[in-house]
Design a protein around this motif. Structure first.
Motif, PDB file in Angstrom:
ATOM      1  N   LEU A   1      35.610  10.729  43.879  1.00 10.30           N
ATOM      2  CA  LEU A   1      35.841  11.948  42.714  1.00 10.30           C
ATOM      3  C   LEU A   1      35.788  13.468  43.583  1.00 10.30           C
ATOM      4  O   LEU A   1      34.940  13.567  44.101  1.00 10.30           O
ATOM      5  N   GLY A   2      37.069  13.753  43.364  1.00  6.42           N
ATOM      6  CA  GLY A   2      37.282  15.147  44.098  1.00  6.42           C
ATOM      7  C   GLY A   2      38.757  15.321  44.250  1.00  6.42           C
ATOM      8  O   GLY A   2      39.555  14.524  43.859  1.00  6.42           O
ATOM      9  N   PRO A   3      39.190  16.317  45.037  1.00  2.00           N
ATOM     10  CA  PRO A   3      38.305  17.228  45.658  1.00  2.00           C
ATOM     11  C   PRO A   3      37.698  18.257  44.524  1.00  2.00           C
ATOM     12  O   PRO A   3      38.331  18.387  43.511  1.00  2.00           O
ATOM     13  N   LEU A   4      36.561  18.758  45.065  1.00  2.00           N
ATOM     14  CA  LEU A   4      35.625  19.745  44.185  1.00  2.00           C
ATOM     15  C   LEU A   4      34.956  20.660  45.193  1.00  2.00           C
ATOM     16  O   LEU A   4      34.461  20.285  46.182  1.00  2.00           O
ATOM     17  N   PRO A   5      34.735  21.496  44.502  1.00  2.00           N
ATOM     18  CA  PRO A   5      33.812  22.864  45.318  1.00  2.00           C
ATOM     19  C   PRO A   5      32.646  22.581  45.072  1.00  2.00           C
ATOM     20  O   PRO A   5      32.052  21.409  44.556  1.00  2.00           O
ATOM     21  N   ALA A   6      31.646  23.083  46.172  1.00  2.00           N
ATOM     22  CA  ALA A   6      30.235  22.947  46.041  1.00  2.00           C
ATOM     23  C   ALA A   6      29.632  23.432  44.798  1.00  2.00           C
ATOM     24  O   ALA A   6      30.330  24.173  44.172  1.00  2.00           O
ATOM     25  N   GLY A   7      28.470  22.372  44.483  1.00  2.00           N
ATOM     26  CA  GLY A   7      27.785  22.842  43.128  1.00  2.00           C
ATOM     27  C   GLY A   7      26.917  21.729  42.798  1.00  2.00           C
ATOM     28  O   GLY A   7      26.885  20.673  43.590  1.00  2.00           O
ATOM     29  N   THR A   8      26.630  21.768  41.576  1.00  2.00           N
ATOM     30  CA  THR A   8      25.657  20.713  41.101  1.00  2.00           C
ATOM     31  C   THR A   8      26.461  19.795  39.986  1.00  2.00           C
ATOM     32  O   THR A   8      27.083  20.614  39.299  1.00  2.00           O
ATOM     33  N   TYR A   9      26.464  18.706  40.121  1.00  2.00           N
ATOM     34  CA  TYR A   9      27.298  18.123  38.989  1.00  2.00           C
ATOM     35  C   TYR A   9      26.575  17.017  38.264  1.00  2.00           C
ATOM     36  O   TYR A   9      25.839  16.209  39.073  1.00  2.00           O
ATOM     37  N   LEU A  10      26.641  16.643  36.857  1.00  2.00           N
ATOM     38  CA  LEU A  10      26.259  15.611  36.421  1.00  2.00           C
ATOM     39  C   LEU A  10      27.273  14.505  36.493  1.00  2.00           C
ATOM     40  O   LEU A  10      28.293  14.349  35.972  1.00  2.00           O
ATOM     41  N   LEU A  11      27.014  13.493  37.105  1.00  2.00           N
ATOM     42  CA  LEU A  11      27.640  12.390  37.508  1.00  2.00           C
ATOM     43  C   LEU A  11      27.528  11.283  36.308  1.00  2.00           C
ATOM     44  O   LEU A  11      26.287  10.794  36.102  1.00  2.00           O
ATOM     45  N   ARG A  12      28.709  10.651  35.669  1.00  2.00           N
ATOM     46  CA  ARG A  12      28.426   9.616  34.892  1.00  2.00           C
ATOM     47  C   ARG A  12      29.524   8.622  35.186  1.00  2.00           C
ATOM     48  O   ARG A  12      30.732   8.982  35.403  1.00  2.00           O
ATOM     49  N   ALA A  13      29.156   7.345  34.971  1.00  2.00           N
ATOM     50  CA  ALA A  13      30.083   6.104  34.944  1.00  2.00           C
ATOM     51  C   ALA A  13      30.001   5.551  33.557  1.00  2.00           C
ATOM     52  O   ALA A  13      28.999   5.098  33.234  1.00  2.00           O
ATOM     53  N   LEU A  14      31.056   4.929  33.114  1.00  2.00           N
ATOM     54  CA  LEU A  14      31.191   4.377  31.882  1.00  2.00           C
ATOM     55  C   LEU A  14      32.161   3.249  31.995  1.00  2.00           C
ATOM     56  O   LEU A  14      33.177   3.322  32.386  1.00  2.00           O
ATOM     57  N   ILE A  15      31.498   2.151  31.772  1.00  2.00           N
ATOM     58  CA  ILE A  15      32.618   0.858  31.159  1.00  2.00           C
ATOM     59  C   ILE A  15      33.232   0.975  29.967  1.00  2.00           C
ATOM     60  O   ILE A  15      32.565   0.609  29.152  1.00  2.00           O
ATOM     61  N   ASP A  16      34.277   1.578  30.017  1.00  2.00           N
ATOM     62  CA  ASP A  16      34.863   2.180  28.730  1.00  2.00           C
ATOM     63  C   ASP A  16      35.671   0.915  28.133  1.00  2.00           C
ATOM     64  O   ASP A  16      37.039   0.652  28.332  1.00  2.00           O
ATOM     65  N   GLN A  17      35.153   0.150  27.252  1.00  2.00           N
ATOM     66  CA  GLN A  17      35.883  -1.180  26.684  1.00  2.00           C
ATOM     67  C   GLN A  17      37.089  -0.773  25.879  1.00  2.00           C
ATOM     68  O   GLN A  17      37.950  -1.583  25.938  1.00  2.00           O
ATOM     69  N   ASN A  18      37.106   0.240  25.286  1.00  2.00           N
ATOM     70  CA  ASN A  18      38.271   0.565  24.486  1.00  2.00           C
ATOM     71  C   ASN A  18      38.966   1.604  24.751  1.00  2.00           C
ATOM     72  O   ASN A  18      40.040   2.103  24.180  1.00  2.00           O
ATOM     73  N   SER A  19      38.677   2.237  26.198  1.00  2.00           N
ATOM     74  CA  SER A  19      39.548   3.086  26.653  1.00  2.00           C
ATOM     75  C   SER A  19      39.860   4.537  26.158  1.00  2.00           C
ATOM     76  O   SER A  19      40.816   5.149  26.113  1.00  2.00           O
ATOM     77  N   ASN A  20      38.948   4.995  25.209  1.00  2.00           N
ATOM     78  CA  ASN A  20      38.948   6.153  24.499  1.00  2.00           C
ATOM     79  C   ASN A  20      38.064   7.248  25.329  1.00  2.00           C
ATOM     80  O   ASN A  20      38.164   8.297  24.693  1.00  2.00           O
ATOM     81  N   ARG A  21      37.474   6.948  26.452  1.00  2.00           N
ATOM     82  CA  ARG A  21      36.943   8.022  27.249  1.00  2.00           C
ATOM     83  C   ARG A  21      35.739   8.631  26.725  1.00  2.00           C
ATOM     84  O   ARG A  21      35.323   9.800  26.946  1.00  2.00           O
ATOM     85  N   VAL A  22      35.241   7.894  25.525  1.00  2.00           N
ATOM     86  CA  VAL A  22      34.033   8.463  24.866  1.00  2.00           C
ATOM     87  C   VAL A  22      32.976   7.402  24.992  1.00  2.00           C
ATOM     88  O   VAL A  22      33.190   6.179  24.783  1.00  2.00           O
ATOM     89  N   LEU A  23      31.511   7.523  25.272  1.00  2.00           N
ATOM     90  CA  LEU A  23      30.534   6.660  25.190  1.00  2.00           C
ATOM     91  C   LEU A  23      30.433   6.131  23.800  1.00  2.00           C
ATOM     92  O   LEU A  23      29.927   6.832  22.943  1.00  2.00           O
ATOM     93  N   ASP A  24      30.551   4.737  23.587  1.00  2.00           N
ATOM     94  CA  ASP A  24      30.163   4.315  22.150  1.00  2.00           C
ATOM     95  C   ASP A  24      29.263   3.199  22.179  1.00  2.00           C
ATOM     96  O   ASP A  24      28.655   2.887  23.345  1.00  2.00           O
TER      97      ASP A  24
END
Length: 406
Positions: A180-203
């Motif tokens: 996941l990157g490239p990205l600048p230095a900082g603090t990030y909220l990392l999230r993984a989702l097994i997206d069953q319907n491919s809508n990029r939203v947690l259902d």
């Protein structure tokens, strides 16, 4: 003449299909050129064009609504704009590429040709609209925690803090790894989702995991364990006496594996409110594993007639021979349990046909939610032994033949 014109119009309006004649192709479409080179800086293009060696479908193999489910643009600003032009596909952000920004475009598996041959590999393109790239990224692997296997194709997000409008996205490969990157230095909220319907939203009922990750002077490697996480506390799903001294409790969702199990978290009462003494509490997975080991050990000791045959000499592997594939990786933590087993003191043995009540407190779910639980149960009466089966009577008419004379 009208018939000829109508036939020409009909042929011109027909939808694209598999070309007639020739050998049927069984390989997926291949990329022959990209309008932007990977690693290129100072890119001024308004969109990125991908050319394939054949006509591709405008629908993914997964049955989605469009090719925007196949292409990911990081950092993300809404859904990408994806335009289909038979053997060409152009991709751009909804509001265009921003200046002095590094971008990663990911092509997910699922792009198909008109014969249904689908691409199975993931491919990425990295470029910058500025003069350089940020030097950091987040690496790692995502697991399906309950199944204890890598999560292929999991959707990944890294939300920047405090500016939450900047979201970096990618997906895991076939063995659950991500970059996941490239990205600048900082603090990030990392999230993984097994997206069953491919809508990029947690259902509801989808598996996920999150972790706050500081990225300061190094590239961290983070493991995420995706599982269903419910905001409601756990409830009793079943109460089963295994014997007079053992009681199994099951719950409707996994419990926090960090709970320190101890008898003080539970209470078993008789109908007159007197309490039974609990001497031990253990996770049901550990209890079942120990029981299976005891059974296997007792069977091995009882089978004294079985002799172990001498193992044949192992064959020397030949150079270049086929080697077994390594086992798939597993998460560092075992799967969270959905049950516990209580062991009672011998003087507190449960009696058949009597009613009892079991209660528990402090049993947190995976989000730390808990509540006091209580449920009544009755110990079943043991089934009587089958005394009707008797040995067959001996044949009194059968006589022993006399011995021959010497």
């Amino acid at each position: 003449m009208r018939r000829v014109i109508a036939l020409m119009l009909l042929c011109g309006c027909a939808s694209a299909g598999a070309p007639p004649g020739g050998a049927e192709r069984h390989t997926p479409p291949e990329i022959v050129s990209i309008s932007v080179d990977s690693g290129q800086t100072n890119v001024k293009d308004k969109a990125v064009e991908f050319r394939f060696d054949e006509v591709v479908s405008d629908r993914p193999a997964t049955g989605g609504t469009g090719l925007d489910q196949i292409f990911l643009i990081s950092p993300r600003v809404g859904s990408p704009e994806v335009s289909w032009h038979r053997s060409r596909v152009t991709v751009r952000p909804r509001k265009g590429f921003r200046p002095n920004t590094a971008y990663r475009i990911t092509i997910l598996p699922g792009l198909v040709d008109l014969r249904g041959n689908a691409r199975k590999d993931m491919q990425t393109l990295l470029f910058s609209t500025g003069a350089s790239f940020p030097q950091f990224s987040i690496l790692g692997r995502v697991f399906d925690w309950a199944a204890q296997r890598p999560a292929a194709g999991a959707y990944m997000e890294a939300v920047s803090h405090p500016d939450t409008s900047i979201v970096y996205v990618t997906a895991t490969d076939s063995v659950g790894q991500y970059d996941l990157g490239p990205l600048p230095a900082g603090t990030y909220l990392l999230r993984a989702l097994i997206d069953q319907n491919s809508n990029r939203v947690l259902d509801r009922n989808e598996k996920w995991d999150t972790l706050t990750v500081p990225v300061i002077s190094f590239t961290p490697t983070i493991e995420l364990d995706a599982i269903e996480r419910d905001t409601t506390p756990a409830f009793f799903e079943g109460v089963l006496p295994l014997d007079s001294l053992t009681l199994r409790l099951t719950f409707d969702k996994p419990l926090d594996p960090l709970i320190q199990l101890q008898p003080s978290l539970f209470r078993i009462q008789r109908a007159d409110s007197s309490e039974l003494v609990i001497t031990r509490v253990q996770w049901q997975g550990a209890y079942d594993q120990a029981r299976q080991a005891q059974i296997a050990d007792s069977l091995a000791k009882a089978d004294t007639t079985h002799k172990v045959a001498a193992a044949p000499p192992s064959a020397v592997p030949t150079p270049g021979g086929q080697r077994p594939a390594p086992p798939p990786p597993k998460p560092k933590s075992p799967p969270p349990d959905r049950g516990v087993v209580l062991t009672l003191a011998p003087a507190s043995a449960m009696r058949p046909t009597l009613h009892y009540n079991v209660s528990a407190h402090g049993l947190r779910n995976l989000l730390g939610k808990s509540r006091d639980l209580s449920r009544g149960f009755t110990v079943a009466k043991p089934e009587p032994k089958d005394t009707t089966t008797k040995r067959p009577p001996t044949d009194s008419t059968r006589r022993v033949p006399p011995r021959p004379p010497r």
